[in-house]
Write a protein that holds these residues in place. Structure first.
Motif, short mmCIF file in Angstrom:
data_model
loop_
_atom_site.label_atom_id
_atom_site.label_comp_id
_atom_site.label_asym_id
_atom_site.label_seq_id
_atom_site.Cartn_x
_atom_site.Cartn_y
_atom_site.Cartn_z
N TRP A 139 5.33 -32.74 6.31
CA TRP A 139 6.46 -31.88 5.95
C TRP A 139 7.65 -32.76 5.60
N SER A 140 8.41 -32.34 4.58
CA SER A 140 9.62 -33.06 4.20
C SER A 140 10.78 -32.09 4.04
N MET A 141 11.95 -32.54 4.49
CA MET A 141 13.20 -31.81 4.25
C MET A 141 13.77 -32.33 2.94
N ARG A 142 14.21 -31.38 2.09
CA ARG A 142 14.74 -31.74 0.78
C ARG A 142 16.15 -31.18 0.64
N ASP A 143 17.14 -31.95 1.08
CA ASP A 143 18.52 -31.48 1.01
C ASP A 143 18.98 -31.42 -0.45
N GLU A 144 20.21 -31.00 -0.66
CA GLU A 144 20.71 -30.84 -2.03
C GLU A 144 20.65 -32.12 -2.84
N ARG A 145 20.99 -33.26 -2.21
CA ARG A 145 20.94 -34.55 -2.91
C ARG A 145 19.52 -34.85 -3.38
N VAL A 146 18.53 -34.64 -2.52
CA VAL A 146 17.13 -34.90 -2.87
C VAL A 146 16.69 -33.94 -3.98
N GLN A 147 17.06 -32.68 -3.88
CA GLN A 147 16.68 -31.70 -4.90
C GLN A 147 17.26 -32.08 -6.26
N ARG A 148 18.50 -32.58 -6.27
CA ARG A 148 19.11 -33.01 -7.54
C ARG A 148 18.41 -34.25 -8.11
N ALA A 149 17.83 -35.08 -7.23
CA ALA A 149 17.18 -36.32 -7.66
C ALA A 149 15.86 -36.07 -8.39
N GLY A 150 15.25 -34.90 -8.20
CA GLY A 150 14.02 -34.60 -8.91
C GLY A 150 13.15 -33.61 -8.17
#
Length: 182
Positions: free
Chosen positions: A30-41
């Motif tokens: 499982w991975s958490m994908r915060d806003e920064r990660v979501q913007r990265a791709g």
């Protein structure tokens, strides 16, 4: 579903859903994908922070389900957190059982009663359909899977990966589907 989660749903029935913040990769992590990660791709090209806390993983596993559209989610109290899937809703771990076919257990710890179908995609990944649903075989267990195929316990058929979500009614990216409908 945990009783505390059911109680929270009754107390706060209209909490908005969460999209894109949680992901399940092809190895059951499982991975958490915060806003920064979501913007990265998009997932799985950019995975996010792996969830290592055992109690949190167990809580996610107990409260993991699918909606009527085949979008998988984690019910986090009153909030439904939709899950981005790399390959399938389940990741299967295999366990030897003498000369019989390997036992199949999901990444959530649920045992499957049997394998209904086996599929091999264009990348050579093995998927098994069970009464629980479709899952990908963990890469560490491909030796046991190969033995089951050689003993004719499983007979994988070739399939294009893109066909699996349609055939087994699951959504790889609920966030993308939600954005398209918004």
């Amino acid at each position: 579903m945990d009783e505390i989660v059911k109680a929270a749903l009754k107390k706060w029935p209209n909490v908005p859903h969460c999209w894109g913040w949680l992901a399940l990769d092809a190895r059951g992590d499982w991975s958490m994908r915060d806003e920064r990660v979501q913007r990265a791709g998009p997932f799985p090209q950019v995975k996010g922070s792996r969830i290592l806390h055992d109690k949190l993983r167990e809580f996610i596993h107990r409260n993991y389900a699918a909606d009527e559209r085949g979008a998988w989610f984690f019910q986090n109290g009153p909030q439904r957190v939709y899950v981005e899937l790399e390959a399938a809703p389940f990741v299967w771990r295999l366990h030897a059982q003498g000369d019989g076919a390997p036992a199949v257990t999901s990444h959530t710890g649920m045992p499957a009663q049997g394998v209904d179908a086996a599929w091999l995609d264009e990348q050579g990944r093995l998927f098994l359909a069970t009464e629980l649903g479709l899952g990908i075989v963990h890469t560490l267990d491909m030796g046991l899977a190969a033995d089951a195929v050689e003993r004719a316990q499983w007979a994988p058929q070739e399939i294009a990966f893109a066909e699996l979500p349609r055939r087994y009614r699951y959504v790889l990216s609920p966030a993308v589907q939600h954005a398209a409908q918004a």
